[in-house]
Design a protein around this motif. Structure first.
Motif, PDB file in Angstrom:
ATOM      1  N   ILE A 130      17.507  42.601  17.889  1.00  0.00           N
ATOM      2  CA  ILE A 130      17.873  43.824  18.606  1.00  0.00           C
ATOM      3  C   ILE A 130      16.622  44.576  19.051  1.00  0.00           C
ATOM      4  N   THR A 131      15.625  44.644  18.184  1.00  0.00           N
ATOM      5  CA  THR A 131      14.388  45.347  18.541  1.00  0.00           C
ATOM      6  C   THR A 131      13.701  44.675  19.723  1.00  0.00           C
ATOM      7  N   GLU A 132      13.671  43.350  19.722  1.00  0.00           N
ATOM      8  CA  GLU A 132      13.042  42.639  20.832  1.00  0.00           C
ATOM      9  C   GLU A 132      13.814  42.860  22.125  1.00  0.00           C
ATOM     10  N   ARG A 133      15.142  42.820  22.044  1.00  0.00           N
ATOM     11  CA  ARG A 133      15.954  43.057  23.242  1.00  0.00           C
ATOM     12  C   ARG A 133      15.719  44.471  23.769  1.00  0.00           C
ATOM     13  N   SER A 134      15.713  45.454  22.868  1.00  0.00           N
ATOM     14  CA  SER A 134      15.481  46.840  23.280  1.00  0.00           C
ATOM     15  C   SER A 134      14.111  46.997  23.928  1.00  0.00           C
ATOM     16  N   THR A 135      13.112  46.313  23.380  1.00  0.00           N
ATOM     17  CA  THR A 135      11.761  46.404  23.933  1.00  0.00           C
ATOM     18  C   THR A 135      11.699  45.796  25.327  1.00  0.00           C
ATOM     19  N   LYS A 136      12.331  44.645  25.506  1.00  0.00           N
ATOM     20  CA  LYS A 136      12.339  43.997  26.819  1.00  0.00           C
ATOM     21  C   LYS A 136      13.048  44.870  27.852  1.00  0.00           C
ATOM     22  N   MET A 162      11.592  46.793  31.292  1.00  0.00           N
ATOM     23  CA  MET A 162      12.234  46.720  32.605  1.00  0.00           C
ATOM     24  C   MET A 162      12.455  48.118  33.169  1.00  0.00           C
ATOM     25  N   LEU A 163      13.015  48.997  32.346  1.00  0.00           N
ATOM     26  CA  LEU A 163      13.305  50.357  32.795  1.00  0.00           C
ATOM     27  C   LEU A 163      12.019  51.129  33.077  1.00  0.00           C
ATOM     28  N   GLY A 164      11.005  50.891  32.258  1.00  0.00           N
ATOM     29  CA  GLY A 164       9.737  51.577  32.454  1.00  0.00           C
ATOM     30  C   GLY A 164       9.053  51.194  33.753  1.00  0.00           C
ATOM     31  N   SER A 165       9.276  49.965  34.208  1.00  0.00           N
ATOM     32  CA  SER A 165       8.628  49.496  35.437  1.00  0.00           C
ATOM     33  C   SER A 165       9.411  49.864  36.694  1.00  0.00           C
ATOM     34  N   TYR A 203      11.562  60.863  27.299  1.00  0.00           N
ATOM     35  CA  TYR A 203      11.950  62.098  27.984  1.00  0.00           C
ATOM     36  C   TYR A 203      13.101  62.804  27.266  1.00  0.00           C
ATOM     37  N   THR A 204      14.117  62.036  26.864  1.00  0.00           N
ATOM     38  CA  THR A 204      15.230  62.642  26.129  1.00  0.00           C
ATOM     39  C   THR A 204      14.933  62.738  24.639  1.00  0.00           C
ATOM     40  N   GLY A 205      13.841  62.120  24.197  1.00  0.00           N
ATOM     41  CA  GLY A 205      13.342  62.394  22.860  1.00  0.00           C
ATOM     42  C   GLY A 205      13.490  61.322  21.810  1.00  0.00           C
ATOM     43  N   HIS A 206      14.413  60.382  21.998  1.00  0.00           N
ATOM     44  CA  HIS A 206      14.680  59.433  20.916  1.00  0.00           C
ATOM     45  C   HIS A 206      13.527  58.468  20.660  1.00  0.00           C
ATOM     46  N   GLY A 207      12.634  58.332  21.622  1.00  0.00           N
ATOM     47  CA  GLY A 207      11.538  57.386  21.444  1.00  0.00           C
ATOM     48  C   GLY A 207      10.234  58.002  20.960  1.00  0.00           C
ATOM     49  N   ILE A 208      10.251  59.275  20.571  1.00  0.00           N
ATOM     50  CA  ILE A 208       8.981  59.929  20.224  1.00  0.00           C
ATOM     51  C   ILE A 208       8.330  59.312  18.988  1.00  0.00           C
ATOM     52  N   TRP A 209       9.141  58.948  17.992  1.00  0.00           N
ATOM     53  CA  TRP A 209       8.539  58.392  16.777  1.00  0.00           C
ATOM     54  C   TRP A 209       8.145  56.938  16.970  1.00  0.00           C
ATOM     55  N   ALA A 210       8.860  56.231  17.829  1.00  0.00           N
ATOM     56  CA  ALA A 210       8.441  54.867  18.166  1.00  0.00           C
ATOM     57  C   ALA A 210       7.070  54.908  18.830  1.00  0.00           C
ATOM     58  N   ASP A 211       6.873  55.900  19.706  1.00  0.00           N
ATOM     59  CA  ASP A 211       5.579  56.076  20.358  1.00  0.00           C
ATOM     60  C   ASP A 211       4.510  56.427  19.325  1.00  0.00           C
ATOM     61  N   TRP A 212       4.868  57.285  18.407  1.00  0.00           N
ATOM     62  CA  TRP A 212       3.963  57.698  17.325  1.00  0.00           C
ATOM     63  C   TRP A 212       3.503  56.484  16.513  1.00  0.00           C
ATOM     64  N   GLU A 213       4.445  55.563  16.286  1.00  0.00           N
ATOM     65  CA  GLU A 213       4.159  54.394  15.455  1.00  0.00           C
ATOM     66  C   GLU A 213       3.511  53.249  16.235  1.00  0.00           C
ATOM     67  N   GLY A 214       3.319  53.432  17.537  1.00  0.00           N
ATOM     68  CA  GLY A 214       2.594  52.436  18.313  1.00  0.00           C
ATOM     69  C   GLY A 214       3.442  51.425  19.057  1.00  0.00           C
ATOM     70  N   TYR A 215       4.763  51.620  19.099  1.00  0.00           N
ATOM     71  CA  TYR A 215       5.622  50.726  19.872  1.00  0.00           C
ATOM     72  C   TYR A 215       5.478  51.032  21.367  1.00  0.00           C
ATOM     73  N   TYR A 216       5.881  50.076  22.192  1.00  0.00           N
ATOM     74  CA  TYR A 216       5.937  50.347  23.630  1.00  0.00           C
ATOM     75  C   TYR A 216       7.023  51.386  23.886  1.00  0.00           C
TER      76      TYR A 216
END
Length: 271
Positions: free
Chosen positions: A97-103, A107-110, A133-146
């Motif tokens: 699931i994590t890999e699918r979400s990252t892929k 796509m969405l980021g590009s 932007y909506t906030g759910h990814g702030i800690w993923a960013d903090w932890e170094g995920y794309y």
């Protein structure tokens, strides 16, 4: 193939329905279920998503087939994995699931424009685990995920629900949706609009555009207008299935678009 069973069905009373998706028909539905599990095994062996393997054997006129041949990623969003029988399960199990979400996040980021069409649940776009932007990814960013942001992107949703446009309009007029979230208040009671899960995220995005229409009607119009702007000649265009042209188009698809070819998949990816 149990031809006796097929004959019983053919002579039974009832409507004849041509369905392009689903796993209910015989023998195609059963074949699809079994083939999905074989694709899953091949995907795991190659470390690839289910969709990539399936694309190698899909007709070039299908989304999977066209994506594979043009090296364009085609991925099923996580909420849409439910409801397809073994196909959805095989898709879900082919990569994590994590890999699918990252892929999907990449796509969405590009993308500069995102179109939501014929999808019921789209939290993965508005409230995805890697969206800032909506906030759910702030800690993923903090932890170094794309991660990526929807800020500055155009988000178009084609939907039949007029409440979507109403919620979007209320947010534009008074910022009421954002205020409800900021104060922890129930959005439905505050706005008077029966909210679906994805409405609040969509309404709050500055670049969101709701189109309230049937996808079978609006997509041919959009495709034609885009082709005119780009000065492209279309070899093929769809029509609403309720029209004569739409019925002819459906018959053409049944006759011309080929089944997924198992041998092509295995030839491309078997190790």
């Amino acid at each position: 193939v149990d031809r006796g069973l097929m004959q019983k069905v053919l002579v039974s009373e009832g409507a004849t329905i041509i369905k392009a998706a689903g796993n209910l028909a015989y023998p195609l539905g059963l074949r699809t279920e079994k083939l999905a599990r074989q694709i899953e095994t091949l995907a795991k062996a190659n470390g690839l998503p289910f969709e990539t393997i399936a694309g190698a054997g899909a007709d070039p006129l299908t989304m999977l087939g066209a994506g594979y041949r043009n090296n364009v990623p085609v991925l099923v969003s996580i909420p849409q994995l439910v409801g397809g029988g073994a196909v959805g399960l095989a898709l879900a199990d082919s990569i994590s699931i994590t890999e699918r979400s990252t892929k999907i996040a990449r796509m969405l980021g590009s993308a500069s424009m995102i179109i939501e069409s014929a999808v019921a649940l789209t939290q993965e776009i508005h409230d995805g685990p890697f969206e800032r932007y909506t906030g759910h990814g702030i800690w993923a960013d903090w932890e170094g995920y794309y991660t990526y942001s929807l800020a500055g992107k155009t988000l178009v949703r084609i939907d039949l629900d007029h409440n979507l446009e109403l919620a979007w309009q209320k947010q534009r007029e008074s910022n009421i949706v954002q205020e409800a979230i900021a104060k922890g208040l129930p959005k439905t009671k505050l706005t008077g609009v029966p909210f679906r899960m994805e409405m609040s995220g969509f309404s709050r995005l500055p670049g969101s555009i709701p189109i309230i229409a049937d996808i079978g009607t609006i997509w041919p119009i959009l495709a034609w207008q885009v082709s005119q702007r780009l000065e492209l000649k279309l070899d093929y265009i769809s029509y609403p299935q309720s029209t004569v042209e739409g019925q002819l188009m459906r018959d053409w698809i049944v006759k011309e678009v080929k089944f997924a070819d198992r041998e092509k998949m295995f030839a491309a990816f078997r190790k």
